[in-house]
Design an enzyme around this catalytic site. Structure first.
Site, short mmCIF file in Angstrom:
data_model
loop_
_atom_site.label_atom_id
_atom_site.label_comp_id
_atom_site.label_asym_id
_atom_site.label_seq_id
_atom_site.Cartn_x
_atom_site.Cartn_y
_atom_site.Cartn_z
N CYS A 113 0.84 -1.18 0.00
CA CYS A 113 0.00 0.00 0.00
C CYS A 113 0.88 1.24 0.00
O CYS A 113 2.10 1.16 0.19
CB CYS A 113 -0.91 0.02 1.23
N GLY A 114 0.27 2.38 -0.21
CA GLY A 114 1.01 3.63 -0.20
C GLY A 114 0.48 4.56 0.87
O GLY A 114 -0.72 4.65 1.10
#
Length: 292
Positions: A2-3
């Site tokens: 994820c970011g």
């Protein structure tokens, strides 16, 4: 994978640019999380008032609420922010409980929280992030690994007033921690491990700890691998687990502190060429707070 993006402004002159800068950071992190995205932004509050960010089923008429219940309402697609005197909180909650098509996404004096399924650019545009202002914001782009791709499962998660958390990683003991927190009155809406982390921090803050103390407590109680970025009404905190296997980079100038899962998320920030760039250390709490 994820970011995460986070931006804490030291310089009030940049506050009108907060939404635009945050939207750009999330856009760059699309490849790390194309399933869903979300953000929390800490804007202006009104003394003695609370904000509820609400989400409803498609087609719900949010703008009918002010006439019925004497409150302020701003619509953002399938979300809306209502504002009202804090002493009316119990009354407003009772009213909303009669509308099962509405859910409360977040509560705060300053925080507004929006999230949805779709690419980060789509989610930012849907809610008008580029035009939002404030002192700090955190955001997340999700690649789902352990639960369904839904708006409810998107980050950030909020389980306390003006408090939210985003997470990259996985917790191995979240079910045990969830049961303990539920006995203490913390409520959960999903089975997502990140919501447990948010609940843990919210409980620590409720018990009187400051944000940095709450994050130190997380090191003792939460097992797994994680990078957390946490927001409160006045603060912004970062924590990586003792192994620190998830990528993270930070930048600090006289004007701001920024966090990104990758440097490219920071590359277009103003003055980045003069910033102190560093990788946050494992098991070390980083914490910044607005001046009183």
């Amino acid at each position: 994978m994820c970011g995460i993006a986070g931006l804490f402004l030291k310089n009030p002159a940049l506050e009108p640019e907060l939404g635009r800068l945050t939207a750009g950071m999330l856009s760059v992190l699309t490849e790390r999380g194309p399933d869903s995205a979300g953000f929390a932004i800490y804007g202006a509050g009104m003394p003695g008032h609370l904000k509820f960010t609400l989400r409803a089923t498609a087609g719900f008429d949010f703008l009918a609420l002010p006439a019925k219940f004497d409150l302020t309402c701003t619509e953002h697609d399938d979300h809306a922010v209502i504002s009202f005197p804090a002493e009316r909180e119990a009354e407003i909650r009772a009213v909303l409980a009669r509308h099962p098509e509405i859910s409360i996404v977040s509560v705060g004096e300053r925080m507004e929280l929006f999230k949805g399924v779709g690419l980060p650019d789509e989610v930012s545009k849907r809610f008008g992030l580029q035009k939002m202002s404030g002192s700090h914001a955190i955001g997340h782009t999700r690649m789902a690994t352990e639960s369904a791709v839904t708006t409810q499962g998107a980050h950030p998660f909020s389980t306390g007033t003006d408090q939210c958390l985003v997470h990259n990683g996985s917790l191995s003991n979240h079910n045990d921690v969830r049961r303990v927190l539920m006995r203490e009155g913390i409520k959960f809406e999903t089975q997502n491990d990140t919501e447990v982390a948010a609940g843990f921090v919210a409980y620590q803050l409720r018990e009187g700890k400051k944000l940095d103390e709450a994050l130190h407590a997380a090191l003792e109680s939460l097992d797994g691998f994680y990078t957390f970025v946490v927001g409160t009404e006045s603060g912004f905190g970062v924590l990586r687990d003792p192994v620190a296997c998830k990528p993270a980079v930070m930048a600090e100038t006289d004007d701001y502190v920024a966090f990104g899962s990758e440097y490219r998320a920071l590359a277009d920030l103003p003055g980045i060429e003069h910033a102190h760039i560093f990788e946050p250390e494992p098991a070390k709490v980083y914490f910044w707070e607005r001046a009183a």
